[in-house]
Design an enzyme around this catalytic site. Structure first.
Site, mmCIF file in Angstrom:
data_model
loop_
_atom_site.group_PDB
_atom_site.id
_atom_site.type_symbol
_atom_site.label_atom_id
_atom_site.label_comp_id
_atom_site.label_asym_id
_atom_site.label_seq_id
_atom_site.Cartn_x
_atom_site.Cartn_y
_atom_site.Cartn_z
ATOM 1 N N LYS A 1 0.960 -1.156 -0.065
ATOM 2 C CA LYS A 1 0.056 0.193 -0.030
ATOM 3 C C LYS A 1 0.650 1.362 0.156
ATOM 4 O O LYS A 1 0.765 2.206 -0.863
ATOM 5 C CB LYS A 1 -1.000 -0.023 1.230
ATOM 6 C CG LYS A 1 -1.968 1.302 1.113
ATOM 7 C CD LYS A 1 -2.828 1.151 2.419
ATOM 8 C CE LYS A 1 -3.571 -0.056 2.565
ATOM 9 N NZ LYS A 1 -4.489 0.294 3.763
ATOM 10 N N GLU B 1 10.333 -5.718 3.448
ATOM 11 C CA GLU B 1 10.778 -7.182 2.689
ATOM 12 C C GLU B 1 10.286 -7.090 1.044
ATOM 13 O O GLU B 1 10.981 -7.690 0.208
ATOM 14 C CB GLU B 1 10.112 -8.207 3.436
ATOM 15 C CG GLU B 1 10.379 -8.259 4.817
ATOM 16 C CD GLU B 1 9.684 -7.516 5.688
ATOM 17 O OE1 GLU B 1 9.372 -8.224 6.789
ATOM 18 O OE2 GLU B 1 9.001 -6.509 5.479
ATOM 19 N N GLY C 1 -4.795 -4.899 5.755
ATOM 20 C CA GLY C 1 -3.832 -5.943 4.962
ATOM 21 C C GLY C 1 -4.584 -7.285 4.944
ATOM 22 O O GLY C 1 -4.564 -7.946 3.766
ATOM 23 N N ARG C 2 -4.960 -7.566 6.277
ATOM 24 C CA ARG C 2 -5.362 -8.968 6.271
ATOM 25 C C ARG C 2 -6.721 -9.468 5.751
ATOM 26 O O ARG C 2 -7.175 -10.389 5.539
ATOM 27 C CB ARG C 2 -5.185 -9.719 7.702
ATOM 28 C CG ARG C 2 -5.938 -8.660 8.918
ATOM 29 C CD ARG C 2 -5.433 -8.930 10.122
ATOM 30 N NE ARG C 2 -6.004 -8.245 11.247
ATOM 31 C CZ ARG C 2 -5.493 -6.837 11.514
ATOM 32 N NH1 ARG C 2 -4.404 -6.414 10.846
ATOM 33 N NH2 ARG C 2 -6.097 -6.514 12.387
ATOM 34 N N GLU D 1 -3.490 -11.580 14.351
ATOM 35 C CA GLU D 1 -3.046 -10.269 14.206
ATOM 36 C C GLU D 1 -4.200 -9.393 14.663
ATOM 37 O O GLU D 1 -3.798 -8.291 15.469
ATOM 38 C CB GLU D 1 -2.519 -9.985 12.752
ATOM 39 C CG GLU D 1 -1.782 -8.575 12.591
ATOM 40 C CD GLU D 1 -1.223 -8.308 11.119
ATOM 41 O OE1 GLU D 1 -0.274 -8.833 11.065
ATOM 42 O OE2 GLU D 1 -1.990 -7.984 10.337
ATOM 43 N N HIS E 1 -0.399 -37.541 11.547
ATOM 44 C CA HIS E 1 0.710 -37.948 11.811
ATOM 45 C C HIS E 1 1.745 -37.278 12.030
ATOM 46 O O HIS E 1 2.766 -37.302 11.908
ATOM 47 C CB HIS E 1 1.140 -38.940 10.407
ATOM 48 C CG HIS E 1 0.134 -39.863 9.875
ATOM 49 N ND1 HIS E 1 0.300 -41.264 10.159
ATOM 50 C CD2 HIS E 1 -0.809 -39.914 9.109
ATOM 51 C CE1 HIS E 1 -0.614 -41.910 9.733
ATOM 52 N NE2 HIS E 1 -1.376 -41.035 8.916
ATOM 53 N N LYS F 1 9.723 -3.885 13.011
ATOM 54 C CA LYS F 1 10.189 -3.283 11.724
ATOM 55 C C LYS F 1 10.774 -2.088 11.965
ATOM 56 O O LYS F 1 12.064 -1.841 11.480
ATOM 57 C CB LYS F 1 8.745 -2.698 11.146
ATOM 58 C CG LYS F 1 8.094 -3.751 10.240
ATOM 59 C CD LYS F 1 6.827 -3.111 9.760
ATOM 60 C CE LYS F 1 6.081 -4.097 9.130
ATOM 61 N NZ LYS F 1 4.786 -3.293 8.301
#
Length: 549
Positions: free
Chosen positions: A205, A211, A265-266, A351, A382, A510
């Site tokens: 955004k 990153e 964002g999520r 979050e 498993h 950050k």
């Protein structure tokens, strides 16, 4: 809401949870042959079965009374009205508008947001169809075969999950997702792609995410090396609101698709962040994804609380977390295509709900969000299912089953479904000492051996789970499922009195990374750090001297 009414409702729930048999589930089935029918609900294409929990009529009534005391209905109305429910940032949370139909109305405060939503959606559709129809070609005049989305967090997890769930070999493009700043991730991705046939989307955004911009720079250099400066621009687009930064990066203005600050964002896969999905899966599939989510939006907005799937799912979580003290939950999708769903839900839920203070700023007086983890079934059986069956602390489970497969291997699908149903039943029923003894005697075990192994082979049972059953997994049903979880999170925010739409905890790491980065380049800690961090910076400099800038 009256705070005393809220505390009275919490106290009533606490009293029910304090009963000696509060966590028992099997007796509820033994006394009620209609329990499945009474403790399951249907909305759209999703059946929610919460009968395998310790919710009795009294507990459900207390939970609904809590929802009333916490004014969940009022919160829901404010959410859909575009009020600033993200109180700490003074914003609405209107991801529902992103999947709305043209005739729907959504406002952020007094602003009608639908004209902009529809305009961006129309631009996305035109760009997608132009790529698929060959009206937009590569720098060499060929059609694109791959789309690479570079983002992290909400700019990666949701789209990557949906692409994994819905992509088929006859889809228009192959979709790829690069998130981790680790150079090994780019090296692995680079080996899969041809720069001459790859369209790159940079999803940030602000166009400053560390990153994402590091990976975007690597990818731009890769494109430039193969196609030149002008060619690289033909192979890039941005999902961002920072036109100045995208232009400086070399992305053409008509290749930038934005979204507003009322999109968290999520919750953003429905926005321009979903462009990679439209490109990889086709516009019609993306439109069906939006339409499915809209069905769940309308159900959440309109259904009474006692029939409302997101509300009921949230109330079950409150019972498990605050009533019975269960601090985690597993998500087990018995469909390999949903392999990335737990990772997406980790962000959507943890979050959103990982908060220690109330909206007032006062410390919370009760637990909030649980730890969420998961794997596809039958893989999980498993790995961590041993702990779920015989561990010291029960872990509630969300089982997700899909009735009809998209393959011709009916026997495999029957086995998959049988395992999912069996795991839920085994968690519920367990195996008592009498059953273990009878089983071992039938197998011919000696009495001494039975006595020795008996404690190890008993399963306590009464381990709770909910099951969500979908008729098939397609874009429409997946949209409903994801929106169901989004609205569940919003309801939990209202019940716990926290803001589920901010994420201040993400920012601290950050900020510190920006301090440490130049110190790693210099090979020495320059700012005050704790002794451990300073010592590790020095050790890293010694182990990797060539890493100094």
């Amino acid at each position: 809401m009256a705070e005393d009414e809220s505390e009275t409702a919490w106290a009533a729930l606490k009293a029910l949870a304090a009963r000696p048999d509060a966590a028992a589930i099997r007796p509820l089935f033994a006394t009620d042959p209609d329990r499945f029918a009474r403790f399951s609900r249907q909305a759209g294409d999703i059946l929610l079965d919460f009968s395998k929990t310790a919710l009795s009529d009294a507990v459900l009534a207390a939970l609904l009374a809590l929802a009333e005391a916490r004014d969940v209905a009022g919160f829901r109305a404010r959410l859909f009205a575009g009020a600033a429910v993200n109180a700490t940032e003074g914003r609405a949370a209107l991801h529902m508008a992103l999947r709305a139909a043209p005739e729907d109305e959504f406002r952020a405060g007094t602003e009608d947001v639908m004209p902009e939503v529809l305009a961006v959606r129309a631009r996305m559709e035109e760009f997608t169809r132009a790529i698929h129809e060959g009206r937009i070609l590569t720098a060499k005049g060929e059609g694109f075969t791959d789309v690479l989305n570079i983002g992290i967090g909400g700019s990666d997890l949701g789209p990557a999950m949906v692409a994994r769930a819905l992509w088929t070999p006859d889809a228009p493009l192959r979709g790829h997702y690069l998130a981790n700043v680790d150079g090994h991730a780019w090296a692995e991705m680079q080996a899969k792609l041809d720069p001459a046939r790859t369209l790159v989307l940079v999803a940030s955004k602000t166009f400053t995410t560390q990153e994402t911009m590091a990976n975007a720079a690597l990818t731009r250099d890769w494109l430039r090396a193969a196609l030149g400066e002008a060619g690289a621009s033909q192979h890039m687009a941005a999902l961002s609101t920072n036109l100045a930064a995208t232009g400086a990066f070399g992305i053409l203005p008509d290749r930038v698709f934005g979204f507003r600050d009322w999109v968290g964002g999520r919750f953003s896969l429905w926005s321009a962040i979903g462009l990679s999905l439209a490109l990889a899966l086709g516009w019609d599939a993306f439109a069906r994804l939006l339409a499915g989510a809209r069905v769940m939006d309308q159900h959440f907005r309109d259904a009474p609380l006692d029939e409302n799937l997101p509300v009921l799912l949230a109330l079950v979580e409150v019972w498990h977390v605050n009533g019975l003290g269960y601090p985690s939950r597993a998500v087990l999708a018995y469909d390999e295509r949903l392999a990335r769903l737990p990772a997406h839900l980790q962000q959507v839920e943890m979050e959103s709900l990982g908060k220690r203070v109330a909206l007032s700023g006062a410390p919370l007086q009760r637990a909030s969000g649980p730890v969420v983890f998961g794997e596809p079934g039958t893989n999980a059986q498993h790995s961590f299912m041993q702990l779920l069956h015989q561990g010291t602390t029960p872990v509630p489970v969300d089982f997700i089953l899909v009735a009809r497969p998209d393959h011709a291997h009916a026997n495999s699908h029957r086995k998959l479904l049988a395992n999912g149903l069996a795991q839920a039943e085994a968690l519920l029923m367990g195996k008592d000492e009498a059953a273990v003894v009878a089983e071992m005697r039938k197998a011919g075990a000696a009495e001494a051996e039975i006595t020795r192994l008996l404690p190890h082979r008993v399963f306590p049972g009464d381990r709770p789970s909910v099951t969500m059953l979908l008729p098939q997994l397609d874009a429409f049903t997946l949209g409903q499922l994801v929106a169901l979880y989004e609205h569940k999170v919003a309801v939990l925010g209202a019940l716990w009195g926290i803001n589920p739409f901010d994420q201040w905890g993400v920012e601290l790491g950050k900020q510190l990374a920006n301090v440490i980065l130049p110190e790693l380049s210099a090979g020495v800690a320059q700012k005050p750090h704790d002794a451990s961090t300073a010592g590790l910076i020095s050790k890293l400099a010694a182990l990797w001297p060539e890493g100094r800038a």
